[in-house]
Motif scaffolding. Structure first.
Motif, mmCIF file in Angstrom:
data_model
loop_
_atom_site.group_PDB
_atom_site.id
_atom_site.type_symbol
_atom_site.label_atom_id
_atom_site.label_comp_id
_atom_site.label_asym_id
_atom_site.label_seq_id
_atom_site.Cartn_x
_atom_site.Cartn_y
_atom_site.Cartn_z
ATOM 1 N N GLY A 300 0.819 -1.208 0.000
ATOM 2 C CA GLY A 300 0.000 0.000 0.000
ATOM 3 C C GLY A 300 0.850 1.254 0.000
ATOM 4 N N ILE A 301 1.908 1.266 0.826
ATOM 5 C CA ILE A 301 2.818 2.412 0.838
ATOM 6 C C ILE A 301 3.572 2.504 -0.484
ATOM 7 C CG2 ILE A 301 4.922 3.335 1.873
ATOM 8 C CD1 ILE A 301 3.932 2.450 4.562
ATOM 9 N N LEU A 302 4.034 1.347 -0.999
ATOM 10 C CA LEU A 302 4.793 1.338 -2.242
ATOM 11 C C LEU A 302 4.001 1.984 -3.377
ATOM 12 C CD1 LEU A 302 7.345 0.293 -3.793
ATOM 13 C CD2 LEU A 302 5.983 -1.753 -4.324
ATOM 14 N N PHE A 303 2.733 1.652 -3.498
ATOM 15 C CA PHE A 303 1.929 2.182 -4.602
ATOM 16 C C PHE A 303 1.318 3.547 -4.291
ATOM 17 C CE2 PHE A 303 2.394 -2.132 -5.983
ATOM 18 C CZ PHE A 303 2.407 -2.028 -7.365
ATOM 19 N N GLY A 304 1.348 3.937 -3.033
ATOM 20 C CA GLY A 304 0.835 5.256 -2.687
ATOM 21 C C GLY A 304 1.890 6.348 -2.733
ATOM 22 N N ARG A 354 -3.381 3.098 -9.512
ATOM 23 C CA ARG A 354 -2.278 4.003 -9.850
ATOM 24 C C ARG A 354 -2.287 4.371 -11.323
ATOM 25 N NH1 ARG A 354 2.827 4.287 -11.857
ATOM 26 N NH2 ARG A 354 4.250 5.721 -10.782
ATOM 27 N N ARG A 355 -2.574 3.406 -12.174
ATOM 28 C CA ARG A 355 -2.545 3.647 -13.617
ATOM 29 C C ARG A 355 -3.515 4.758 -14.022
ATOM 30 N NH1 ARG A 355 -0.939 0.804 -18.151
ATOM 31 N NH2 ARG A 355 -0.182 -0.926 -16.889
ATOM 32 N N LYS A 356 -4.630 4.878 -13.297
ATOM 33 C CA LYS A 356 -5.646 5.876 -13.646
ATOM 34 C C LYS A 356 -5.474 7.195 -12.896
ATOM 35 C CE LYS A 356 -9.127 2.262 -14.465
ATOM 36 N NZ LYS A 356 -10.414 1.691 -13.984
ATOM 37 N N SER A 357 -4.494 7.273 -12.000
ATOM 38 C CA SER A 357 -4.409 8.417 -11.093
ATOM 39 C C SER A 357 -3.252 9.344 -11.445
ATOM 40 C CB SER A 357 -4.249 7.924 -9.649
ATOM 41 O OG SER A 357 -3.963 9.006 -8.793
ATOM 42 N N ASP A 358 -3.592 10.573 -11.770
ATOM 43 C CA ASP A 358 -2.578 11.598 -12.003
ATOM 44 C C ASP A 358 -1.834 11.911 -10.710
ATOM 45 O OD1 ASP A 358 -1.230 13.686 -13.498
ATOM 46 O OD2 ASP A 358 -2.530 15.118 -12.462
ATOM 47 N N ALA A 359 -2.553 11.944 -9.589
ATOM 48 C CA ALA A 359 -1.944 12.286 -8.303
ATOM 49 C C ALA A 359 -0.927 11.227 -7.871
ATOM 50 C CB ALA A 359 -3.023 12.442 -7.234
ATOM 51 N N LEU A 360 -1.247 9.936 -8.053
ATOM 52 C CA LEU A 360 -0.338 8.886 -7.621
ATOM 53 C C LEU A 360 0.881 8.768 -8.536
ATOM 54 C CD1 LEU A 360 -2.869 6.095 -6.573
ATOM 55 C CD2 LEU A 360 -1.592 7.650 -5.092
ATOM 56 N N GLU A 378 -0.811 12.706 1.850
ATOM 57 C CA GLU A 378 -1.570 13.224 0.724
ATOM 58 C C GLU A 378 -0.726 13.204 -0.540
ATOM 59 O OE1 GLU A 378 -3.824 17.324 0.621
ATOM 60 O OE2 GLU A 378 -1.816 17.585 -0.259
ATOM 61 N N ARG A 379 -1.333 12.781 -1.646
ATOM 62 C CA ARG A 379 -0.750 12.923 -2.978
ATOM 63 C C ARG A 379 -1.668 13.851 -3.754
ATOM 64 N NH1 ARG A 379 2.359 9.236 -5.040
ATOM 65 N NH2 ARG A 379 3.003 11.030 -6.301
ATOM 66 N N ARG A 380 -1.076 14.869 -4.394
ATOM 67 C CA ARG A 380 -1.948 15.907 -4.958
ATOM 68 C C ARG A 380 -1.359 16.535 -6.214
ATOM 69 N NH1 ARG A 380 -4.747 20.491 -1.176
ATOM 70 N NH2 ARG A 380 -6.164 21.372 -2.738
ATOM 71 N N THR A 381 -2.228 16.736 -7.211
ATOM 72 C CA THR A 381 -1.944 17.581 -8.362
ATOM 73 C C THR A 381 -3.032 18.649 -8.424
ATOM 74 O OG1 THR A 381 -3.242 16.199 -9.869
ATOM 75 C CG2 THR A 381 -0.904 15.667 -9.646
ATOM 76 N N GLU A 382 -2.979 19.485 -9.429
ATOM 77 C CA GLU A 382 -4.010 20.520 -9.573
ATOM 78 C C GLU A 382 -5.387 19.913 -9.786
ATOM 79 O OE1 GLU A 382 -2.973 23.137 -12.712
ATOM 80 O OE2 GLU A 382 -1.253 24.027 -11.655
ATOM 81 N N ASN A 383 -5.420 18.702 -10.340
ATOM 82 C CA ASN A 383 -6.696 18.101 -10.721
ATOM 83 C C ASN A 383 -7.191 17.014 -9.774
ATOM 84 O OD1 ASN A 383 -6.592 19.635 -13.179
ATOM 85 N ND2 ASN A 383 -5.192 18.106 -14.016
#
Length: 436
Positions: A300-304, A354-360, A378-383
């Protein structure tokens, strides 16, 4: 760079294919075993395979004899072409292990020096002193890599050596259509060589990825616009398993913030280091964790976390293997076929998220809640904004923070809810909360 958005799957082919430990000179088409795993890798969601050495060598692969010939224990160049075509047809890219720092004593140019001594045209390809002698009684001394004299250091300041290695890279791209290289012991390589390799490979195949093996030091020295796209993140590798074993989530939280956090002094913001929980050189995660309930949490940490996740073959179903004091054989077994289980299913879900997430894939990192046994970041982008929440305790925990507010979807179980300043964290749990 495509590698930033993919998940890698690492295989040590000599072990994976059940080849003899030492080169017996017999050609057996074992490498084709990879073909039968292509569909499995595609189903898992793997974007690229990372293959440790496949070229003709004396024993373990890092003691190369011939950079342009697949090791006879694995088969022929035609066998490997077939494998590459199969992997590409299943949308899996291919990264090979580029062992450019040293070769084996059986390497053709070193054999020429052994035969002709100072009359050899290749004597300057290595670091040789004809006034001394080696432990192998060659009638000359040479530099071995870190004292390992079965590994003969190449002279990367010699233009002829550099030209030869670049031509080998071109050969692999043209012959096998590979998509990248993992540079063995990149911390030992000449920086100018890596600059030339980056420019050369980009010209031969635009988008070609270079990822270096680095154990220590400042990763910025070689991960930059002129040299490598990424390198191995050993600091966070250690931080992940150590945090669970010592029940001290502050360790991995500190490392992640030190590397990727929002403060100006953080080291690697915007970079994509290769992250992992085990590989061919270290004890497998299922063997090193004290509490097996922490195994899915480590993934979970590895992919987050920020970085490029890399899975070591077999570890996605919890295969064990302990590094021995004098060899790595237990870490590099042969498996007849994949053995997926609940852990594999969980990892497949993490890969899909992860594949679908811009933030990750590309978002910034910020710690939100840290205790000895719980971590929310927290993982974050503008979107997009995602909270990754891990509870390493056997007991439920309620985390409180003013940051934990708003509607969300828990991506692992596709459940919607609302945060009002707190989050319930079940025992031994991972949550990926997409803030709506």
């Amino acid at each position: 760079m495509w590698a930033y958005h993919e998940v890698f799957y690492q295989i040590y082919p000599i072990g994976f294919c059940g080849a003899p430990l030492h080169n017996d000179g017999k050609t057996v088409s074992r490498i084709r075993r990879l073909d039968s795993w292509s569909a499995y890798l595609q189903d898992l969601g793997i974007g690229s395979i990372l293959l440790n050495p496949i070229f003709e060598s004396d024993s373990h692969g890092y003691d190369t004899r011939d950079f342009k010939k697949v090791d006879c224990r694995l088969g022929t160049n035609e066998d490997f072409k077939f494998v590459c075509e199969s992997l590409h047809s299943h949308h899996v890219k291919i990264m090979l292990d580029g062992v450019f720092n040293h070769v084996g004593r059986g390497f053709w140019a070193f054999r020429d020096v052994q035969e002709k001594k100072q009359a050899s045209s290749y004597k300057d390809w290595f670091h040789i002193n004809f006034d001394g002698d080696s432990g192998y009684q060659d009638c000359f001394w040479y530099e071995g890599w870190e004292g390992h004299f079965e590994l003969v250091r190449l002279n990367l300041q010699n233009p002829a050596v550099v030209d030869y290695l670049l031509e080998c890279a071109r050969f692999w791209i043209k012959e096998f259509d590979i998509d990248g290289l993992r540079l063995d012991v990149a911390y030992s390589l000449e920086h100018n060589f890596m600059r030339k390799l980056r420019s050369f490979c980009e010209n031969v195949k635009p988008g070609f990825a270079l990822i270096g093996e680095v154990l220590f030091g400042d990763y910025n020295l070689i991960v930059n616009e002129e040299m490598l796209h990424s390198c191995t993140n050993y600091e966070c590798y250690k931080g992940i398993f150590s945090s669970f074993n010592s029940m001290n989530m502050f360790e991995i939280a500190y490392s992640l913030n030190r590397q990727y956090g929002p403060e100006d002094w953080c080291l690697y913001r915007g970079k994509h280091l290769m992250s992992f929980v085990d590989n061919h050189d270290v004890t497998r995660i299922a063997s090193i964790l004290f509490n097996k309930a922490h195994l899915p949490l480590a993934y979970g940490i590895l992919f987050g976390m920020p970085g490029i996740p890399c899975i070591y073959y077999g570890s996605e179903w919890g295969a064990e293997g302990v590094k021995a004091p004098d060899n790595d054989y237990a870490l590099r077994p042969a498996f007849d076929e994949p053995h997926p289980n609940e852990l594999t299913d969980f990892i497949r879900t993490l890969i899909a998220i992860r594949r679908k997430s811009d933030a990750l894939c590309s978002g910034g990192y910020r710690n939100v809640v840290i205790t000895n046994q719980q971590l929310i970041f927290e993982r974050r982008t503008e979107n997009e904004k995602i909270f990754v929440a891990v509870n390493a305790s056997e007991s439920q925990y309620t985390a409180c923070s003013k940051e934990l507010r708003g509607n969300y979807t828990e991506l692992l179980i596709n459940k919607e809810g609302t945060l009002s300043g707190s989050l319930d964290m079940p025992p031994y749990s991972v949550q990926f909360l997409l803030n709506l």
